[in-house]
Design a protein around this motif. Structure first.
Motif, PDB file in Angstrom:
ATOM      1  N   THR A  80     -13.345  -4.093  -9.453  1.00 21.02           N
ATOM      2  CA  THR A  80     -12.329  -4.597 -10.372  1.00 21.02           C
ATOM      3  C   THR A  80     -10.936  -4.329  -9.833  1.00 21.02           C
ATOM      4  N   ASN A  81     -10.700  -3.150  -9.250  1.00 18.04           N
ATOM      5  CA  ASN A  81      -9.397  -2.845  -8.676  1.00 18.04           C
ATOM      6  C   ASN A  81      -9.035  -3.825  -7.566  1.00 18.04           C
ATOM      7  N   VAL A 130       0.875  -1.174   0.000  1.00 15.15           N
ATOM      8  CA  VAL A 130       0.000   0.000   0.000  1.00 15.15           C
ATOM      9  C   VAL A 130       0.912   1.223   0.000  1.00 15.15           C
ATOM     10  N   PHE A 131       0.747   2.071  -1.010  1.00 15.25           N
ATOM     11  CA  PHE A 131       1.638   3.216  -1.147  1.00 15.25           C
ATOM     12  C   PHE A 131       0.868   4.523  -1.033  1.00 15.25           C
ATOM     13  N   ALA A 170     -13.690 -10.557  -3.351  1.00 17.50           N
ATOM     14  CA  ALA A 170     -13.391  -9.132  -3.483  1.00 17.50           C
ATOM     15  C   ALA A 170     -14.423  -8.286  -2.741  1.00 17.50           C
ATOM     16  N   MET A 171     -15.689  -8.678  -2.815  1.00 18.31           N
ATOM     17  CA  MET A 171     -16.731  -7.955  -2.093  1.00 18.31           C
ATOM     18  C   MET A 171     -16.511  -8.051  -0.589  1.00 18.31           C
ATOM     19  N   ASP A 172     -16.072  -9.211  -0.126  1.00 21.38           N
ATOM     20  CA  ASP A 172     -15.773  -9.374   1.296  1.00 21.38           C
ATOM     21  C   ASP A 172     -14.657  -8.436   1.720  1.00 21.38           C
ATOM     22  N   CYS A 173     -13.640  -8.291   0.866  1.00 22.40           N
ATOM     23  CA  CYS A 173     -12.538  -7.378   1.181  1.00 22.40           C
ATOM     24  C   CYS A 173     -13.022  -5.930   1.238  1.00 22.40           C
ATOM     25  N   LEU A 174     -13.902  -5.555   0.315  1.00 23.14           N
ATOM     26  CA  LEU A 174     -14.478  -4.208   0.349  1.00 23.14           C
ATOM     27  C   LEU A 174     -15.341  -4.011   1.589  1.00 23.14           C
ATOM     28  N   ALA A 211      -7.315   0.454  -1.968  1.00 27.81           N
ATOM     29  CA  ALA A 211      -5.958  -0.080  -2.087  1.00 27.81           C
ATOM     30  C   ALA A 211      -5.676  -1.097  -0.981  1.00 27.81           C
ATOM     31  N   ILE A 212      -6.191  -0.836   0.218  1.00 25.65           N
ATOM     32  CA  ILE A 212      -6.018  -1.791   1.321  1.00 25.65           C
ATOM     33  C   ILE A 212      -6.809  -3.067   1.030  1.00 25.65           C
ATOM     34  N   ALA A 213      -8.039  -2.905   0.514  1.00 29.67           N
ATOM     35  CA  ALA A 213      -8.841  -4.080   0.161  1.00 29.67           C
ATOM     36  C   ALA A 213      -8.144  -4.911  -0.910  1.00 29.67           C
TER      37      ALA A 213
END
Length: 272
Positions: free
Chosen positions: A126-127, A112-113, A155-159, A184-186
């Protein structure tokens, strides 16, 4: 989650540092020894930098502009090649690994930047799915349109974990700075990393968004047992969100101590 962070900012003190010292016999996730790096003849940036990060530690690296923080992170993971020194990541000597093997090993590290590096014209979802490319590759990781249901659900779980499930279909260039950093963290979480490396993750955010993002790091790293190494200009945040603190000055590590033993005043002579 955002409301909780705003309540903390509004009047409550910053969170306690990560509790307890990490056991001396715990696994060492990252170890670097004697890193040296120069850019041109007269630009010696790192001068024998050595440090280690144990499993589930949260380590902050502080220093002024030009002190060598970002270069130390990048050399430690061979994102740029050091001139001298050795590095071990999850027990593997990465100093001379071939690029193909190094890429597989680095897939276990979430990055993560300060610049969020999102693809602006595609959705947040998508990201986040792009975070799977390092492990699986193939067209399924290019877009939500090609991803199988299992990958989209992940991906939805990460969001959801970063509080942005409702922004899943919104284009990345329509998100605020704080929301972009959460995506970006997700994306990093999508990799199922053992370790997250964050280089000035809140430097481009306003104070409220910056505190929210650091709160998020604090919560996720502790809940999931992920090792965290991050750089920061903000001494108070570095102390609050780390279990150990490193200070670098003129390319050398000048302090390595438990955050619980330090105060902002203690760091004055090391910072600058």
């Amino acid at each position: 989650m955002m409301a909780q962070a705003q309540q903390k900012i509004a009047g409550a003190p910053a969170p306690a540092a990560f509790p307890g010292a990490i056991a001396e016999n715990s696994r060492c996730d990252l170890s670097v020894d004697g890193l040296c790096k120069s850019f041109g003849k007269d630009k010696k940036v790192l001068r024998g930098v050595s440090f280690s990060v144990r499993s589930q530690e949260a380590v902050a690296l502080i220093g002024s502009n030009g002190a060598g923080k970002s270069t130390a992170l990048r050399c430690a993971l061979r994102l740029i090649e050091p001139d001298e020194g050795s590095m071990q990541l999850f027990g593997d000597d990465v100093t001379s690994l071939r690029l193909s093997r190094l890429r597989k090993l680095r897939a276990e590290v979430g990055f993560v930047f300060q610049k969020h590096n999102l693809v602006p014209r595609v959705s947040a979802l998508t990201n986040v799915i792009h975070g799977s490319l390092g492990r699986s590759g193939g067209i399924s990781g290019w877009s939500q349109l090609f991803a199988p249901a299992e990958l989209r659900e992940k991906a939805m779980d990460c969001l959801e974990r970063v509080g942005l499930a409702d922004k899943a279909l919104q284009r990345a260039d329509q998100l605020s700075g704080g929301q972009s950093q959460r995506v970006a963290i997700a994306r990093a979480l999508m990799q199922e990393p053992k370790m997250v490396v964050a280089d000035e993750p809140v430097a481009s955010l306003d104070p409220v968004a910056g505190h929210e993002v650091m709160e998020l790091f604090h919560q996720l790293m502790r809940e999931q047992g992920i090792t965290l190494l991050f750089t920061s200009h903000n001494v108070e945040q570095a102390l609050s969100y780390s279990s150990r603190l490193l200070a670098i000055r003129r390319g050398e590590i000048v302090l390595d101590a438990a955050s619980s033993t330090l105060s902002p005043t203690d760091l004055g002579r090391h910072y600058g």
